[in-house]
Design a protein around this motif. Structure first.
Motif, PDB file in Angstrom:
ATOM      1  N   VAL A 186      97.277 -37.644 -63.833  1.00  0.00           N
ATOM      2  CA  VAL A 186      97.388 -37.417 -62.439  1.00  0.00           C
ATOM      3  C   VAL A 186      96.328 -37.135 -61.718  1.00  0.00           C
ATOM      4  O   VAL A 186      95.501 -36.246 -62.070  1.00  0.00           O
ATOM      5  N   ARG A 187      96.028 -37.737 -60.493  1.00  0.00           N
ATOM      6  CA  ARG A 187      94.840 -37.515 -59.604  1.00  0.00           C
ATOM      7  C   ARG A 187      94.978 -36.579 -58.672  1.00  0.00           C
ATOM      8  O   ARG A 187      94.251 -35.929 -57.955  1.00  0.00           O
ATOM      9  N   GLY A 188      96.435 -36.586 -58.071  1.00  0.00           N
ATOM     10  CA  GLY A 188      96.775 -35.834 -56.823  1.00  0.00           C
ATOM     11  C   GLY A 188      98.373 -35.707 -56.844  1.00  0.00           C
ATOM     12  O   GLY A 188      98.879 -36.786 -57.187  1.00  0.00           O
ATOM     13  N   MET A 189      98.667 -34.834 -56.020  1.00  0.00           N
ATOM     14  CA  MET A 189     100.427 -34.668 -55.760  1.00  0.00           C
ATOM     15  C   MET A 189     100.415 -34.188 -54.279  1.00  0.00           C
ATOM     16  O   MET A 189      99.798 -33.209 -53.945  1.00  0.00           O
ATOM     17  N   HIS A 190     100.925 -34.828 -53.646  1.00  0.00           N
ATOM     18  CA  HIS A 190     100.783 -34.728 -52.021  1.00  0.00           C
ATOM     19  C   HIS A 190     102.219 -34.644 -51.424  1.00  0.00           C
ATOM     20  O   HIS A 190     103.040 -35.228 -51.766  1.00  0.00           O
ATOM     21  N   GLU A 191     102.559 -33.401 -50.901  1.00  0.00           N
ATOM     22  CA  GLU A 191     103.766 -33.538 -50.032  1.00  0.00           C
ATOM     23  C   GLU A 191     103.702 -34.214 -48.614  1.00  0.00           C
ATOM     24  O   GLU A 191     102.675 -34.056 -47.774  1.00  0.00           O
ATOM     25  N   LEU A 192     104.485 -35.010 -48.441  1.00  0.00           N
ATOM     26  CA  LEU A 192     104.416 -36.170 -47.255  1.00  0.00           C
ATOM     27  C   LEU A 192     105.314 -35.566 -46.191  1.00  0.00           C
ATOM     28  O   LEU A 192     106.538 -35.083 -46.413  1.00  0.00           O
ATOM     29  N   ALA A 193     105.101 -35.366 -45.019  1.00  0.00           N
ATOM     30  CA  ALA A 193     105.835 -35.053 -43.879  1.00  0.00           C
ATOM     31  C   ALA A 193     106.280 -36.265 -42.970  1.00  0.00           C
ATOM     32  O   ALA A 193     105.349 -36.597 -42.365  1.00  0.00           O
ATOM     33  N   VAL A 194     107.355 -36.753 -43.440  1.00  0.00           N
ATOM     34  CA  VAL A 194     107.921 -38.053 -42.689  1.00  0.00           C
ATOM     35  C   VAL A 194     108.449 -37.592 -41.374  1.00  0.00           C
ATOM     36  O   VAL A 194     109.584 -36.846 -41.681  1.00  0.00           O
ATOM     37  N   PRO A 195     108.012 -38.062 -40.202  1.00  0.00           N
ATOM     38  CA  PRO A 195     108.637 -37.485 -38.813  1.00  0.00           C
ATOM     39  C   PRO A 195     110.008 -38.029 -38.806  1.00  0.00           C
ATOM     40  O   PRO A 195     110.521 -39.129 -39.159  1.00  0.00           O
ATOM     41  N   GLY A 196     110.875 -37.090 -38.249  1.00  0.00           N
ATOM     42  CA  GLY A 196     112.336 -37.159 -38.347  1.00  0.00           C
ATOM     43  C   GLY A 196     113.113 -37.129 -39.564  1.00  0.00           C
ATOM     44  O   GLY A 196     114.585 -37.260 -39.616  1.00  0.00           O
ATOM     45  N   LEU A 197     112.310 -37.090 -40.832  1.00  0.00           N
ATOM     46  CA  LEU A 197     113.101 -36.864 -41.945  1.00  0.00           C
ATOM     47  C   LEU A 197     113.087 -35.650 -42.829  1.00  0.00           C
ATOM     48  O   LEU A 197     112.151 -35.041 -42.899  1.00  0.00           O
TER      49      LEU A 197
END
Length: 209
Positions: A186-197
């Motif tokens: 694992v190189r990284g784990m990112h939380e994604l903020a998807v607009p409207g979701l």
């Protein structure tokens, strides 16, 4: 305001929130893709998402959220379904060789029509099981496709030595990490903020150990 205008406003607003700058023609082409998917979906049931505005959020913006992490000259999108995120990435960041892989014949027929209709240079669709695909790719994407153990077990051979694997997940996939095969890390784990979701979205970045 026409429906397309409303969808365009939603898409452009989402792109701005994501902080992305796309090529001039990208927004109309993304809307053309959404319209084609909506049309085919009525007959072929390619996605459970039926509402056009939801398609913008759950398909287009969700796919665009990983764009900053995409790298290299070649990309394979495994279990692409109707082209997510592969076709969206091809439109948003043209110039890459992209292979769209799915085992479902209906979906691959749609993909080939989309590639033709949208004039997506360098993009091709392949009907195959992932484990039967040849080649090596700088970047591999997989969206809600399988567990990390299965995903890398079936498709790990496709990752170039210096390549990265972008696994799109809903909830943070901590329970899957012990199943990652030897030879990958694992190189990284990112939380994604998807607009409207409102739902959780995470991106797991892997590479060869």
């Amino acid at each position: 305001m026409t429906t397309r205008d409303a969808l365009q406003a939603r898409l452009e607003q989402g792109i701005a929130v994501l902080g992305l700058t796309l090529p001039a023609a990208a927004v109309p082409r993304l809307l053309d893709y959404q319209a084609l998917l909506e049309r085919w979906n009525a007959a072929y049931n390619l996605t459970a998402v039926r509402d056009p505005a939801e398609m913008i959020t759950r398909h287009l913006l969700d796919s665009l959220a990983i764009l900053p992490y995409v790298q290299g000259h070649t990309l394979a999108d495994l279990g692409t379904g109707p082209g997510l995120p592969g076709i969206v990435l091809a439109i948003a960041a043209p110039g890459r060789e992209i292979l769209l892989v799915d085992s479902n014949g209906k979906k691959v027929r749609f993909l080939r029509e989309a590639v033709r209709a949208l004039k997506l240079d360098g993009v091709r669709a392949l009907q195959s099981r992932v484990e039967d695909v040849d080649g090596q790719y700088d970047c591999i994407t997989a969206r809600a496709f399988a567990s990390m153990a299965d995903m890398l077990g079936w498709g790990g051979h496709l990752l170039a030595p210096a390549g990265i694997w972008l696994a799109m997940k809903g909830k943070r996939p901590d329970d899957e990490l012990p199943g990652i095969p030897v030879g990958f890390e694992v190189r990284g784990m990112h939380e994604l903020a998807v607009p409207g979701l409102p739902a959780e979205r995470h991106l797991l970045v892997l590479g060869r150990a």
